[in-house]
Write a protein that holds these residues in place. Structure first.
Motif, PDB file in Angstrom:
ATOM      1  N   ARG A 213     -26.672  -6.465   5.170  1.00  0.00           N
ATOM      2  CA  ARG A 213     -27.979  -6.265   5.817  1.00  0.00           C
ATOM      3  C   ARG A 213     -28.099  -7.118   7.071  1.00  0.00           C
ATOM      4  O   ARG A 213     -28.589  -6.651   8.108  1.00  0.00           O
ATOM      5  N   ARG A 214     -27.630  -8.345   6.956  1.00  0.00           N
ATOM      6  CA  ARG A 214     -27.697  -9.237   8.122  1.00  0.00           C
ATOM      7  C   ARG A 214     -26.822  -8.722   9.265  1.00  0.00           C
ATOM      8  O   ARG A 214     -27.208  -8.770  10.435  1.00  0.00           O
ATOM      9  N   ASP A 215     -25.629  -8.225   8.898  1.00  0.00           N
ATOM     10  CA  ASP A 215     -24.701  -7.735   9.921  1.00  0.00           C
ATOM     11  C   ASP A 215     -25.232  -6.482  10.612  1.00  0.00           C
ATOM     12  O   ASP A 215     -24.815  -6.166  11.742  1.00  0.00           O
ATOM     13  N   ALA A 216     -26.130  -5.771   9.949  1.00  0.00           N
ATOM     14  CA  ALA A 216     -26.663  -4.535  10.520  1.00  0.00           C
ATOM     15  C   ALA A 216     -27.733  -4.787  11.582  1.00  0.00           C
ATOM     16  O   ALA A 216     -28.033  -3.894  12.388  1.00  0.00           O
ATOM     17  N   LEU A 220     -28.870  -2.374  14.871  1.00  0.00           N
ATOM     18  CA  LEU A 220     -30.186  -1.723  14.886  1.00  0.00           C
ATOM     19  C   LEU A 220     -30.992  -2.135  16.114  1.00  0.00           C
ATOM     20  O   LEU A 220     -31.748  -1.321  16.673  1.00  0.00           O
ATOM     21  N   LEU A 221     -30.822  -3.369  16.557  1.00  0.00           N
ATOM     22  CA  LEU A 221     -31.491  -3.808  17.788  1.00  0.00           C
ATOM     23  C   LEU A 221     -30.971  -3.027  18.993  1.00  0.00           C
ATOM     24  O   LEU A 221     -31.735  -2.624  19.866  1.00  0.00           O
ATOM     25  N   GLU A 222     -29.651  -2.798  18.992  1.00  0.00           N
ATOM     26  CA  GLU A 222     -29.047  -2.041  20.098  1.00  0.00           C
ATOM     27  C   GLU A 222     -29.559  -0.607  20.136  1.00  0.00           C
ATOM     28  O   GLU A 222     -29.613   0.020  21.191  1.00  0.00           O
ATOM     29  N   LEU A 223     -29.922  -0.092  18.966  1.00  0.00           N
ATOM     30  CA  LEU A 223     -30.453   1.275  18.892  1.00  0.00           C
ATOM     31  C   LEU A 223     -31.916   1.351  19.299  1.00  0.00           C
ATOM     32  O   LEU A 223     -32.496   2.435  19.353  1.00  0.00           O
ATOM     33  N   GLY A 224     -32.524   0.189  19.563  1.00  0.00           N
ATOM     34  CA  GLY A 224     -33.889   0.168  20.041  1.00  0.00           C
ATOM     35  C   GLY A 224     -34.957  -0.033  18.991  1.00  0.00           C
ATOM     36  O   GLY A 224     -36.150   0.103  19.277  1.00  0.00           O
ATOM     37  N   LEU A 225     -34.567  -0.341  17.765  1.00  0.00           N
ATOM     38  CA  LEU A 225     -35.554  -0.572  16.719  1.00  0.00           C
ATOM     39  C   LEU A 225     -36.230  -1.919  16.926  1.00  0.00           C
ATOM     40  O   LEU A 225     -35.605  -2.886  17.401  1.00  0.00           O
ATOM     41  N   SER A 226     -37.511  -1.971  16.575  1.00  0.00           N
ATOM     42  CA  SER A 226     -38.248  -3.228  16.670  1.00  0.00           C
ATOM     43  C   SER A 226     -37.917  -4.122  15.487  1.00  0.00           C
ATOM     44  O   SER A 226     -37.329  -3.674  14.494  1.00  0.00           O
ATOM     45  N   VAL A 227     -38.293  -5.380  15.575  1.00  0.00           N
ATOM     46  CA  VAL A 227     -38.073  -6.316  14.479  1.00  0.00           C
ATOM     47  C   VAL A 227     -38.762  -5.826  13.215  1.00  0.00           C
ATOM     48  O   VAL A 227     -38.206  -5.895  12.116  1.00  0.00           O
ATOM     49  N   GLU A 228     -39.978  -5.296  13.374  1.00  0.00           N
ATOM     50  CA  GLU A 228     -40.724  -4.807  12.221  1.00  0.00           C
ATOM     51  C   GLU A 228     -40.028  -3.606  11.577  1.00  0.00           C
ATOM     52  O   GLU A 228     -39.967  -3.485  10.344  1.00  0.00           O
ATOM     53  N   GLN A 229     -39.510  -2.713  12.395  1.00  0.00           N
ATOM     54  CA  GLN A 229     -38.811  -1.547  11.873  1.00  0.00           C
ATOM     55  C   GLN A 229     -37.530  -1.939  11.142  1.00  0.00           C
ATOM     56  O   GLN A 229     -37.189  -1.375  10.099  1.00  0.00           O
ATOM     57  N   ILE A 230     -36.816  -2.924  11.700  1.00  0.00           N
ATOM     58  CA  ILE A 230     -35.582  -3.394  11.079  1.00  0.00           C
ATOM     59  C   ILE A 230     -35.889  -4.050   9.730  1.00  0.00           C
ATOM     60  O   ILE A 230     -35.188  -3.813   8.740  1.00  0.00           O
ATOM     61  N   ALA A 233     -36.539  -1.349   7.239  1.00  0.00           N
ATOM     62  CA  ALA A 233     -35.339  -0.579   6.915  1.00  0.00           C
ATOM     63  C   ALA A 233     -34.391  -1.349   6.013  1.00  0.00           C
ATOM     64  O   ALA A 233     -33.719  -0.759   5.157  1.00  0.00           O
ATOM     65  N   LEU A 234     -34.321  -2.656   6.202  1.00  0.00           N
ATOM     66  CA  LEU A 234     -33.364  -3.483   5.460  1.00  0.00           C
ATOM     67  C   LEU A 234     -33.994  -4.245   4.302  1.00  0.00           C
ATOM     68  O   LEU A 234     -33.316  -5.038   3.651  1.00  0.00           O
ATOM     69  N   SER A 235     -35.275  -3.999   4.041  1.00  0.00           N
ATOM     70  CA  SER A 235     -35.996  -4.697   2.960  1.00  0.00           C
ATOM     71  C   SER A 235     -35.928  -6.213   3.143  1.00  0.00           C
ATOM     72  O   SER A 235     -35.691  -6.964   2.197  1.00  0.00           O
ATOM     73  N   LEU A 236     -36.130  -6.639   4.373  1.00  0.00           N
ATOM     74  CA  LEU A 236     -36.166  -8.060   4.696  1.00  0.00           C
ATOM     75  C   LEU A 236     -37.544  -8.420   5.231  1.00  0.00           C
ATOM     76  O   LEU A 236     -38.297  -7.557   5.679  1.00  0.00           O
ATOM     77  N   GLY A 237     -37.876  -9.709   5.181  1.00  0.00           N
ATOM     78  CA  GLY A 237     -39.131 -10.159   5.749  1.00  0.00           C
ATOM     79  C   GLY A 237     -39.048 -10.171   7.270  1.00  0.00           C
ATOM     80  O   GLY A 237     -37.981 -10.397   7.853  1.00  0.00           O
ATOM     81  N   VAL A 238     -40.178  -9.920   7.919  1.00  0.00           N
ATOM     82  CA  VAL A 238     -40.214  -9.888   9.381  1.00  0.00           C
ATOM     83  C   VAL A 238     -39.771 -11.240   9.945  1.00  0.00           C
ATOM     84  O   VAL A 238     -38.974 -11.297  10.895  1.00  0.00           O
ATOM     85  N   GLU A 239     -40.274 -12.330   9.373  1.00  0.00           N
ATOM     86  CA  GLU A 239     -39.899 -13.650   9.861  1.00  0.00           C
ATOM     87  C   GLU A 239     -38.426 -13.931   9.645  1.00  0.00           C
ATOM     88  O   GLU A 239     -37.793 -14.604  10.473  1.00  0.00           O
ATOM     89  N   GLU A 240     -37.882 -13.401   8.574  1.00  0.00           N
ATOM     90  CA  GLU A 240     -36.452 -13.595   8.300  1.00  0.00           C
ATOM     91  C   GLU A 240     -35.617 -12.902   9.365  1.00  0.00           C
ATOM     92  O   GLU A 240     -34.634 -13.456   9.872  1.00  0.00           O
ATOM     93  N   VAL A 241     -36.029 -11.689   9.734  1.00  0.00           N
ATOM     94  CA  VAL A 241     -35.292 -10.950  10.779  1.00  0.00           C
ATOM     95  C   VAL A 241     -35.414 -11.677  12.105  1.00  0.00           C
ATOM     96  O   VAL A 241     -34.425 -11.822  12.834  1.00  0.00           O
ATOM     97  N   ARG A 242     -36.612 -12.156  12.429  1.00  0.00           N
ATOM     98  CA  ARG A 242     -36.807 -12.884  13.692  1.00  0.00           C
ATOM     99  C   ARG A 242     -35.934 -14.115  13.736  1.00  0.00           C
ATOM    100  O   ARG A 242     -35.347 -14.440  14.771  1.00  0.00           O
ATOM    101  N   HIS A 243     -35.833 -14.808  12.602  1.00  0.00           N
ATOM    102  CA  HIS A 243     -35.005 -16.018  12.539  1.00  0.00           C
ATOM    103  C   HIS A 243     -33.533 -15.678  12.779  1.00  0.00           C
ATOM    104  O   HIS A 243     -32.827 -16.410  13.460  1.00  0.00           O
ATOM    105  N   LEU A 244     -33.084 -14.560  12.228  1.00  0.00           N
ATOM    106  CA  LEU A 244     -31.679 -14.154  12.378  1.00  0.00           C
ATOM    107  C   LEU A 244     -31.391 -13.666  13.783  1.00  0.00           C
ATOM    108  O   LEU A 244     -30.259 -13.781  14.258  1.00  0.00           O
ATOM    109  N   VAL A 245     -32.412 -13.114  14.426  1.00  0.00           N
ATOM    110  CA  VAL A 245     -32.235 -12.609  15.799  1.00  0.00           C
ATOM    111  C   VAL A 245     -32.090 -13.757  16.794  1.00  0.00           C
ATOM    112  O   VAL A 245     -31.303 -13.684  17.745  1.00  0.00           O
TER     113      VAL A 245
END
Length: 246
Positions: A213-216, A220-230, A233-245
């Motif tokens: 999920r993290r590797d994806a 997904l960012l390159e495809l234009g998806l927003s942090v919220e959409q990602i 899609a990956l069943s992750l928290g928004v803050e978790e995705v932002r931290h990984l970005v």
């Protein structure tokens, strides 16, 4: 030192019905590994059932007052009893319930007993299914065997040869398949086609899925998806995705 009545009763009980014979759990790494896999995989599979007891290498006493009337299957499952930790299993304390399923890991030291004495005992007790597996392939032909109790005697369960050459034997008691994959015993759920995992394998699978999920995220960012959409899609928290970005 004063010994309480309960302590005395416990000590007497253990002296009559020992919880160990002082011998090693298994004579080889492979025997131990498959014993552990069988117990753990079936425990996970039945984890939501409070009326299923899974254990292995545990003394089962089947005649009250006769401590020599004892067996210790490598892996066994009992339906209709409380799921709880036991030091030994006494049939008369469990409403007469005996194992529904038994698996023995056969080796040089156990082959004769597994092939002759144990089937007679298990059949007499009413164990519905008796399976044997030989990790090295030196003592059983075929390497995996299953029998079902019919009118007091065991009848061989015909194996299925899957299209990929895998040997599979269905357990009616467990509603699972026991499969031989490159000589390795594994339990499979025929309804989902998924392999039952041990605790270690379950954790490894969880970590791999998490990493996938993290590797994806970058893709997904390159495809234009927003942090919220990602995150959705990956069943992750928004803050978790932002931290990984970041």
């Amino acid at each position: 030192m004063t010994v309480s009545a309960n302590q005395l009763k416990t000590e007497i009980t253990y002296s009559i019905y020992p919880i160990s014979d002082g011998k090693p759990m298994a004579e080889s790494d492979s025997a131990r590994d498959y014993l552990i896999y069988g117990v753990e995989a079936l425990n996970i599979y039945f984890q939501d059932r409070d009326d299923v007891y899974v254990s292995g290498n545990l003394f089962i006493y089947y005649k009250k007052g006769v401590p020599s009337a004892v067996i210790a299957p490598d892996v066994f499952v009992v339906f209709g009893v409380e799921k709880k930790k036991r030091l030994s299993y006494k049939v008369w304390q469990e409403a007469g319930k005996v194992p529904n399923f038994v698996l023995e890991i056969t080796s040089a030291a156990t082959q004769e007993n597994d092939e002759t004495e144990k089937p007679l005992k298990y059949a007499a007790l009413g164990v519905q299914e008796y399976f044997q597996y030989d990790p090295t392939g030196d003592y059983l032909t075929p390497q995996l065997k299953g029998s079902r109790l019919v009118e007091g005697k065991y009848q061989v369960i015909s194996p299925n040869d899957l299209p990929d050459g895998v040997l599979s034997i269905h357990s009616e008691q467990l509603s699972l398949d026991l499969r031989l994959i490159d000589g390795e015993l594994r339990f499979y759920d025929p309804r989902t086609g998924k392999k039952l995992l041990s605790y270690q394998e379950t954790e490894q699978a969880r970590q791999q899925a998490e990493q996938a999920r993290r590797d994806a995220i970058p893709r997904l960012l390159e495809l234009g998806l927003s942090v919220e959409q990602i995150a959705a899609a990956l069943s992750l928290g928004v803050e978790e995705v932002r931290h990984l970005v970041l």
